[in-house]
Each structure stands twice: as structure tokens, then as C-alpha cells.
Design an enzyme around this catalytic site. Structure first.
Site, PDB file in Angstrom:
ATOM      1  N   TYR A 166      -2.158  -0.225  10.216  1.00 49.50           N
ATOM      2  CA  TYR A 166      -2.383  -0.803   8.882  1.00 49.50           C
ATOM      3  C   TYR A 166      -1.110  -0.695   8.043  1.00 49.50           C
ATOM      4  CZ  TYR A 166      -3.907  -1.073   4.012  1.00 49.50           C
ATOM      5  OH  TYR A 166      -4.008  -1.406   2.683  1.00 49.50           O
ATOM      6  N   SER A 217       0.821  -1.208   0.000  1.00 52.99           N
ATOM      7  CA  SER A 217       0.000   0.000   0.000  1.00 52.99           C
ATOM      8  C   SER A 217       0.855   1.259   0.000  1.00 52.99           C
ATOM      9  CB  SER A 217      -0.879  -0.032   1.249  1.00 52.99           C
ATOM     10  OG  SER A 217      -1.376   1.238   1.538  1.00 52.99           O
TER      11      SER A 217
HETATM   12  N1  LIG Z   1      -8.551  -0.311  -2.191  1.00 52.41           N
HETATM   13  C1  LIG Z   1      -7.460   0.424  -1.985  1.00 52.41           C
HETATM   14  O1  LIG Z   1      -7.468   1.647  -2.190  1.00 52.41           O
HETATM   15  C2  LIG Z   1      -6.193  -0.211  -1.511  1.00 52.41           C
HETATM   16  C3  LIG Z   1      -5.055   0.607  -1.374  1.00 52.41           C
HETATM   17  C4  LIG Z   1      -3.879   0.031  -0.930  1.00 52.41           C
HETATM   18  C5  LIG Z   1      -3.814  -1.321  -0.670  1.00 52.41           C
HETATM   19  N2  LIG Z   1      -4.925  -2.102  -0.797  1.00 52.41           N
HETATM   20  C6  LIG Z   1      -4.809  -3.519  -0.499  1.00 52.41           C
HETATM   21  O2  LIG Z   1      -5.347  -4.247  -1.569  1.00 52.41           O
HETATM   22  C7  LIG Z   1      -5.910  -5.473  -1.111  1.00 52.41           C
HETATM   23  C8  LIG Z   1      -7.335  -5.584  -1.592  1.00 52.41           C
HETATM   24  O3  LIG Z   1      -8.055  -4.470  -1.086  1.00 52.41           O
HETATM   25  P1  LIG Z   1      -9.588  -4.197  -1.391  1.00 52.41           P
HETATM   26  O4  LIG Z   1      -9.742  -2.738  -1.534  1.00 52.41           O
HETATM   27  O5  LIG Z   1     -10.046  -5.114  -2.471  1.00 52.41           O
HETATM   28  O6  LIG Z   1     -10.217  -4.598   0.016  1.00 52.41           O
HETATM   29  P2  LIG Z   1     -11.446  -5.553   0.379  1.00 52.41           P
HETATM   30  O7  LIG Z   1     -11.600  -5.434   1.856  1.00 52.41           O
HETATM   31  O8  LIG Z   1     -12.611  -5.248  -0.475  1.00 52.41           O
HETATM   32  O9  LIG Z   1     -10.893  -6.982  -0.010  1.00 52.41           O
HETATM   33  C9  LIG Z   1     -10.178  -7.802   0.858  1.00 52.41           C
HETATM   34  C10 LIG Z   1     -10.908  -9.116   0.959  1.00 52.41           C
HETATM   35  O10 LIG Z   1     -10.131  -9.971   1.794  1.00 52.41           O
HETATM   36  C11 LIG Z   1     -10.994 -10.658   2.657  1.00 52.41           C
HETATM   37  N3  LIG Z   1     -10.241 -10.966   3.865  1.00 52.41           N
HETATM   38  C12 LIG Z   1      -9.827 -10.121   4.843  1.00 52.41           C
HETATM   39  N4  LIG Z   1      -9.126 -10.792   5.772  1.00 52.41           N
HETATM   40  C13 LIG Z   1      -9.089 -12.081   5.368  1.00 52.41           C
HETATM   41  C14 LIG Z   1      -8.514 -13.256   5.893  1.00 52.41           C
HETATM   42  N5  LIG Z   1      -7.853 -13.228   7.034  1.00 52.41           N
HETATM   43  N6  LIG Z   1      -8.662 -14.412   5.212  1.00 52.41           N
HETATM   44  C15 LIG Z   1      -9.352 -14.449   4.034  1.00 52.41           C
HETATM   45  N7  LIG Z   1      -9.932 -13.375   3.496  1.00 52.41           N
HETATM   46  C16 LIG Z   1      -9.798 -12.202   4.151  1.00 52.41           C
HETATM   47  C17 LIG Z   1     -12.156  -9.722   2.935  1.00 52.41           C
HETATM   48  O11 LIG Z   1     -13.327 -10.442   3.295  1.00 52.41           O
HETATM   49  C18 LIG Z   1     -12.293  -8.994   1.612  1.00 52.41           C
HETATM   50  O12 LIG Z   1     -13.271  -9.586   0.794  1.00 52.41           O
HETATM   51  C19 LIG Z   1      -5.760  -5.447   0.393  1.00 52.41           C
HETATM   52  O13 LIG Z   1      -4.595  -6.142   0.724  1.00 52.41           O
HETATM   53  C20 LIG Z   1      -5.593  -3.978   0.715  1.00 52.41           C
HETATM   54  O14 LIG Z   1      -4.888  -3.783   1.917  1.00 52.41           O
HETATM   55  C21 LIG Z   1      -6.104  -1.573  -1.218  1.00 52.41           C
END
Ligand SMILES: NC(=O)c1ccc[n+]([C@@H]2O[C@H](COP(=O)([O-])OP(=O)(O)OC[C@H]3O[C@@H](n4cnc5c(N)ncnc54)[C@H](O)[C@@H]3O)[C@@H](O)[C@H]2O)c1
Length: 337
Positions: free
Chosen positions: A166, A141
């Protein structure tokens, strides 16, 4: 065969659909937790042809839309379940997108981050090592840049001043991945995502919170009195970056097959400008409540994307106006507002 963790999540759903549509054998897992309304996660699964009834009855299902996509309900921190998953399928590549996301929630629920992002991530690494996975790509991130105020953020910048738990767990992923690459020659690539938005987006993110408030006649909360900027990146651009990077890791550097790249739009937009674009697409002027800075937050993000361009010939291209238009269209249809 590719494992995508977090496949019911915002980015995981988008990546799964693209890879499954392209005919790849995909296995997706997700624990469907209630950090935000799980109905949205089930709806994303339904969109990918996964039956909720079947998953609830037996813990997994094969997609009716893509016969090459199978989903299993599983948490990363379930050590036994993860071991069995890697035994049941012959994964060649792994894309780890499952995580406890969100900066603000980490102030009140720190242990959720440790379980998913630290313990869970080590389970992923251990299984990748045991099964000699060809390439592990994982979500990092922009928050790892923390209190760094030099812009644009380059991969060579210091990342040892996280502003939230985070961010600290995401940085720990990079360090843990490096360790496994060094010790076991496991090829790993971390992608530092910069504020991802688009259809099927997360309800806890500003664009969803703003849409909800604006369309329901409530004031929107404008933190740091609007003195913020973000490098908003459209979800399809992130998916294309992931797809390209997954194909092959770059050669080892100093003998270690480990890389980290920024993936962002490379053009930050001020929060107030962003709100104006949203207002235009929603057709409503927002009432604004100006507030101070939130703990854990950072004032600006801005990706230097040169490294990804040089190594993978890729850069994000979607213009914010076009992307917000697509988000608002989806939002109105999905929430019927
Ligand atoms: N969306 C953004 O702007 C953004 C920015 C930087 C980093 N990220 C990273 O990208 C990745 C995806 O993010 P997103 O926006 O799709 O978030 P999201 O929360 O929609 O997707 C993450 C998914 O992982 C699942 N999850 C969480 N913990 C879990 C576990 N222990 N075991 C199995 N499943 C689990 C959740 O149920 C969720 O469906 C994440 O790692 C997030 O930290 C996202």
C-alpha cells in the site's frame, strides 16, 4: 467544475458534501467495490442525495440534495470510461481520493492496489494532462514514511523504505505526479493523510473495529502489545485542508509545479490512551487481547505540519476527545447499537 474520485468513500463523501454545499459544480465517481460493506458507500451517497436505484439503473444520478452534484459509477482503471468522463465534463480541478486503501489487505490482495493505485492513477494523470487541468490534488499517505523512525515526519525525510505494498503504491503516486508536473507542467499537489477518523468512517480501521468489538462484548486486538502511536486526524480537518489546497497550487519549485504536504494533527496519541478515550465515549471497558506487531504496520506516525501551515496558513485543530465523541455518536446512530 471539480472531479472528486472516490466520492462514495469516507473522505470523498465528506469533501463532496462540503464543496457541493458551497455551490461548486462537482462530479463524483466511485466503483463502489466491496473491500468493505458497500451498503456504507451507498448510505454516504444517499446522504449526499444520490439515488441508488437511479445509479443501478443508468450508472449515474444527479443529487436531489445538491443539484450541482452528479455521481457516476466508474472505476479509475477503466481507461475508456475515464476518457469519456473527461470528454463529457469540462473539469478545471481534480481531487483524486479513490484508491485501494488499507495496509493489511495489501498482503493478501496486492493486485487490487496495482489496478486502482497505479494503473488507475496513471489514467487520472493522463486525462489531466490531455485536458490541461489547472490543479490535480491527490491523496497520499503517512505510510510513505515506512521504516523511517525520526519524528516528527517531515516532507524532507527519506521515503524510500516502504513497509507495505500500500505504502509503495502511495509513494509511486507521488513519483508519477512529479513526472507529469515536470514533463507537462501539470500542477499537482499530494497530501499525506495521517490516520483519518470521524463520522462515516471506514469499517476496516481500528476505531470501527474497536467500537464493533466493544459494543458486542468481544475482545479488541491490541497489536504490538499497545506499543504504538498514531497522529489521528479528524475528517473535517482533512476536508478543510483539501478545500484550501484545491483553490490554488503553489508556484513551481525549480520549474516543476509539484508539491507534497503532510496533513495531520501534529500530536500523536498512544494506542492505549486512544482506547481509553474510546471506552469513555462508548461507556464500556474493553477486554483486551494483546498481540504482536502485524506485518506491514509501523509503530508510530507523527506529522510535522509546518510546510502546510506556511504555504496554506492551515493546521488541523480538532481535539481527539471531541472527534471521537462525534464518531461514537454517528456510529451508534448508523449501526443502531
Ligand atoms: N482514512 C485514512 O486514514 C487515510 C490515511 C491515508 C491515506 N488515505 C487515502 O485517502 C483516500 C481516501 O481514503 P478513505 O479513507 O476515504 O477510503 P475509502 O476506501 O472509504 O474511500 C475510497 C473510495 O474509493 C473507491 N475506489 C477504490 N478503488 C477505486 C477505483 N479503482 N475506481 C473508483 N473508485 C475506487 C472505493 O469504493 C471507496 O469508496 C485514499 O486514497 C486513501 O488511500 C486515507
Amino acid at each position: 467544475m471539480i472531479l472528486i474520485t472516490g466520492s462514495a468513500g469516507f473522505i470523498g463523501h465528506a469533501l463532496t458534501n462540503v464543496l457541493a454545499k458551497a455551490g461548486k459544480e462537482v462530479v463524483g465517481i466511485d466503483n463502489l467495490n466491496d473491500y468493505y460493506n458497500p451498503d456504507l458507500k451507498w448510505s454516504r451517497l444517499a446522504d449526499a442525495g444520490i439515488s441508488r436505484e437511479e445509479v443501478e439503473a443508468s450508472g449515474e444520478a444527479v443529487s436531489t440534495r445538491f443539484p450541482n452534484y452528479r455521481f457516476r459509477k466508474l472505476g479509475l482503471e477503466d481507461r475508456h470510461g475515464m476518457g469519456k468522463l473527461f470528454q463529457d465534463f469540462s473539469f478545471v480541478k481534480v481531487c483524486n481520493l479513490a484508491a485501494q486503501a488499507g495496509v493489511r489487505y495489501s498482503l493478501t490482495n496486492p493486485l487490487a492496489y496495482v489496478d486502482s493505485n497505479v494503473t488507475g492513477f496513471v489514467n487520472v494523470l493522463e486525462n489531466c494532462r490531455k485536458h490541461e487541468i489547472e490543479h490535480l490534488v491527490y491523496a497520499s499517505s503517512s505510510s510513505v514514511y515506512g521504516l523511517n523512525d525520526k519524528v516528527p515526519f517531515a516532507e524532507s525525510d527519506p521515503v524510500d523504505q516502504p513497509a507495505s505494498l500500500y505504502a509503495a503504491t502511495k509513494r509511486s503516486n507521488e513519483l508519477l505526479a512529479h513526472t507529469y508536473s515536470h514533463l507537462y507542467q501539470l500542477p499537482t499537489t499530494g497530501l499525506r493523510f495521517f490516520t483519518v477518523y470521524g463520522p462515516w468512517g471506514r469499517p476496516d480501521m481500528a476505531y470501527s473495529l474497536f467500537s464493533d468489538a466493544i459494543l458486542n462484548g468481544r475482545p479488541i486486538k491490541v497489536f504490538n502489545h499497545g506499543e504504538m502511536s498514531r497522529d489521528f486526524t479528524y475528517v473535517d480537518d482533512i476536508v478543510e485542508g483539501l478545500r484550501r489546497v484545491l483553490v490554488t497550487p503553489r508556484p513551481p519549485q525549480l520549474g516543476v509545479p509539484n508539491r507534497v504536504y503532510n496533513i495531520g494533527n501534529g500530536s500523536p496519541v498512544s494506542l492505549l490512551n486512544f482506547i481509553e478515550i474510546m471506552e469513555r465515549h462508548l461507556g464500556v471497558t474493553a477486554e483486551k487481547e494483546y498481540l504482536g506487531m502485524q506485518p506491514g504496520d509501523v509503530e508510530k506516525t507523527f506529522a510535522d505540519t509546518t510546510a502546510l501551515e506556511e504555504d496554506y496558513d492551515y493546521r488541523a485543530t480538532t481535539d481527539l476527545d471531541e472527534g471521537i465523541g462525534a464518531f461514537v455518536k454517528w456510529y451508534r446512530e448508523y449501526y443502531k447499537v
